[in-house]
Motif scaffolding. Structure first.
Motif, short mmCIF file in Angstrom:
data_model
loop_
_atom_site.label_atom_id
_atom_site.label_comp_id
_atom_site.label_asym_id
_atom_site.label_seq_id
_atom_site.Cartn_x
_atom_site.Cartn_y
_atom_site.Cartn_z
N LYS A 162 12.32 12.98 -2.24
CA LYS A 162 12.29 14.40 -2.65
C LYS A 162 10.88 14.75 -3.11
O LYS A 162 10.19 13.94 -3.72
N GLU A 163 10.49 15.99 -2.84
CA GLU A 163 9.16 16.45 -3.23
C GLU A 163 9.07 16.51 -4.76
O GLU A 163 9.96 17.03 -5.42
N GLY A 164 7.99 15.95 -5.30
CA GLY A 164 7.77 15.96 -6.74
C GLY A 164 8.52 14.86 -7.47
O GLY A 164 8.53 14.85 -8.71
N THR A 165 9.14 13.95 -6.76
CA THR A 165 9.89 12.85 -7.38
C THR A 165 9.38 11.52 -6.86
O THR A 165 9.24 11.34 -5.64
N ASP A 166 9.07 10.60 -7.77
CA ASP A 166 8.63 9.27 -7.34
C ASP A 166 9.81 8.50 -6.77
O ASP A 166 10.88 8.43 -7.39
N PRO A 167 9.63 7.91 -5.60
CA PRO A 167 10.74 7.16 -4.98
C PRO A 167 11.14 5.96 -5.83
O PRO A 167 10.30 5.28 -6.42
N HIS A 168 12.44 5.74 -5.87
CA HIS A 168 12.97 4.55 -6.57
C HIS A 168 14.09 3.96 -5.72
O HIS A 168 15.06 4.64 -5.36
N VAL A 169 13.95 2.66 -5.38
CA VAL A 169 14.94 1.96 -4.56
C VAL A 169 15.50 0.81 -5.39
O VAL A 169 14.75 0.04 -6.00
N GLN A 170 16.84 0.69 -5.38
CA GLN A 170 17.50 -0.36 -6.15
C GLN A 170 18.42 -1.15 -5.23
O GLN A 170 19.28 -0.56 -4.56
N ILE A 171 18.25 -2.49 -5.22
CA ILE A 171 19.06 -3.37 -4.37
C ILE A 171 19.97 -4.19 -5.27
O ILE A 171 19.49 -4.86 -6.19
N LEU A 178 0.83 -1.21 0.00
CA LEU A 178 0.00 0.00 0.00
C LEU A 178 0.86 1.25 0.00
O LEU A 178 0.56 2.22 -0.73
N ILE A 179 1.91 1.26 0.81
CA ILE A 179 2.80 2.44 0.88
C ILE A 179 3.45 2.66 -0.48
O ILE A 179 3.54 3.80 -0.98
N ILE A 180 3.92 1.59 -1.09
CA ILE A 180 4.57 1.69 -2.40
C ILE A 180 3.59 2.21 -3.45
O ILE A 180 3.91 3.09 -4.27
N LYS A 181 2.36 1.71 -3.39
CA LYS A 181 1.35 2.12 -4.37
C LYS A 181 0.96 3.58 -4.17
O LYS A 181 0.86 4.34 -5.14
N ASP A 182 0.76 3.97 -2.88
CA ASP A 182 0.34 5.34 -2.60
C ASP A 182 1.40 6.36 -3.01
O ASP A 182 1.09 7.47 -3.45
#
Length: 504
Positions: A410-419, A370-374
């Motif tokens: 960051k505001e206005g930027t979609d979060p992206h996490v890479q492992i 849900l957090i990722i989707k929101d």
């Protein structure tokens, strides 16, 4: 004996051997040179003169024989004159020179003197024949007289000269062979001396080299063996190097170092045990304190809620505001106590198991769906390995780092996490990279300290304990954790996990 003294002694012995070899070679070489000079300056020239005289004697006798028998060819007459005027005079002078160089006791001196006398007679008789040929008017009388002189004098002198020349040739050839044999013997002696001294020098050098090498290599091998055992944890290992040299002193210093190291290690072990004991007591205290604080905190929160519910109409605006502050503080206290309990529980269960990190990350993403989707976030990860470790703690490690990437965006930027993961030999190296707000380099160490916050609580929620929990988990897995980050450029958290972990 010290190694330096051994080396000086070895080089001194070799220098003595080489000096003796040089002296002996010089003495024998001088003898060989003298022999060779004798051959070149005396015997060879004498043999050459005798050979020439022998040839002239035969030629002169033959020419005279032909002349007295009527040979009146101009060439023969000129050759006879040339032998009388030039060749015999030259040979007489050479013989006199040879005579002067021969010692008095040498029997060859008498033969040379006889040969000189015969030469002088031959020259004298030849001069008579030459005058006879020149002055006589009766050709037949000339030939008869010349033939008589030839048969009575010339042939006798020819025989005597030939006899003496042959005897001198035999004697000088015998001397030539003797000198030649002496020269060969001297040269052979030089070769033998070079061979013997060279062989002896090589054998001695090998013995000295072996002895010095052994006296060096054996102690070094013992030191290496002892150092290797000490590197593996055997601090009781010592070396036994006998002697009175530098390596023996090094062995003593090595043993002193080992004793000091063992003493220091024992002291550190005692300090570590004390620290472990204190940490255990602190963890127990934190656990008990956190656990015991929950009950009065729940009671206080309940009464605050009850007061708000029963007396809300009777409270003025200030009282309502104060009650809201109390409720917020109670909630923060509850969260803080929960985090403390979580921190103190890390490593309580120390059973190492096989953990599939792919499944761990999948479970975390499911929990945070849900957090990722929101937030319209994306999380990418490599094919991760299966490791030995604590499953609950490893899940918490990845969960905290992924949460950071989603939370500090960051505001206005979609979060992206890479492992990502890399094989570093004995370790797996993981990286969790985000595109969030990042941080200044001066905070790279501080963020791993418990309760350290870099941002206002109103901007980003949390107690500042998440990364300290990550560090504790990584330490338990015999790894390291660090961060690379710049302000507004995102952050990358790196950590390692020991592959062959068997116990915590």
């Amino acid at each position: 004996m010290k190694i330096s003294h051994k080396l000086i002694l070895a080089f001194s012995v070799l220098i003595v051997i080489l000096t003796a070899e040089i002296i002996l070679n010089q003495v024998i070489t001088n003898r060989a040179t003298k022999t060779y000079e004798t051959l070149q300056s005396e015997i060879n020239p004498t043999l050459s003169v005798l050979k020439h005289y022998e040839s002239i004697n035969k030629e002169f006798t033959l020419l005279l024989n032909n002349r007295v028998n009527g040979d009146d060819r101009i060439s023969s007459i000129n050759r006879i004159r040339g032998i009388i005027d030039v060749e015999l005079a030259y040979l007489e002078a050479e013989l006199k020179s040879i005579k002067e160089s021969i010692p008095i006791e040498n029997p060859d001196k008498l033969l040379i003197e006889e040969l000189i006398k015969d030469t002088e007679k031959l020259i004298s008789i030849s001069e008579k024949l030459k005058l006879l040929f020149k002055n006589s008017k009766n050709q037949q009388d000339l030939l008869n007289t010349a033939k008589g002189i030839y048969q009575s004098d010339i042939l006798v002198l020819h025989a005597s000269i030939d006899k003496n020349i042959n005897q001198l040739n035999v004697n000088y050839k015998r001397e030539f062979e003797a000198y030649n044999n002496e020269l060969a013997k001297n040269l052979k002696n030089v070769s033998n001396i070079i061979l013997l001294t060279g062989t002896f020098g090589i054998i001695l050098a090998l013995i000295i080299t072996f002895q010095i090498t052994y006296s060096i290599s054996d102690p070094i091998f013992k030191l290496k063996k002892a150092a290797l055992k000490m590197s593996k944890g055997n601090l009781d290992e010592r070396v036994q190097i006998t002697g009175d040299n530098e390596l023996a002193e090094l062995g003593k210093h090595f043993n002193h170092m080992a004793n000091a190291l063992k003493k220091s290690f024992n002291e550190q072990e005692n300090q570590i045990e004390e620290i472990k004991s204190v940490n255990k007591e602190l963890e127990q205290f934190v656990y008990v304190a956190s656990h015991d604080l929950q009950e009065p905190l729940r009671t206080m929160s309940s009464y605050v809620g009850l007061i708000r519910e029963l007396y809300i109409d009777k409270l003025d605006d200030n009282a309502s505001k104060y009650m809201s502050h109390v409720e917020d503080a109670s909630l923060r206290m509850k969260t803080l106590i929960k985090d403390l309990l979580d921190y103190s529980k890390i490593g309580k269960e120390k059973t190492v198991t096989t953990v599939d990190l792919n499944q761990i990350v999948k479970d975390i993403l499911t929990d945070h769906e849900l957090i990722i989707k929101d937030s319209n976030a994306t999380v990418d990860y490599d094919v991760l390995p299966t490791v030995n470790g604590l499953e609950v703690e490893l899940k918490q490690l990845f969960q905290n780092l992924i949460n950071n990437g989603l939370k500090f965006r960051k505001e206005g930027t979609d979060p992206h996490v890479q492992i990502q993961v890399e094989d570093q030999g004995e370790y797996w190296q993981f990286s969790v990279k985000d595109n969030g707000i990042g941080m200044d380099k001066k905070f790279h160490e501080r963020v791993f300290i418990i309760f350290q916050r870099l941002h206002n609580r109103n901007d980003y929620q949390g107690t500042g304990i998440g990364l300290s929990i990550c560090k504790k988990i990584v330490d338990m897995h015999k790894g390291e954790i660090w961060i690379e980050s710049e302000v507004n450029q995102g952050s990358t958290f790196y950590f390692t996990i020991f592959k062959d972990l068997n116990e915590i």
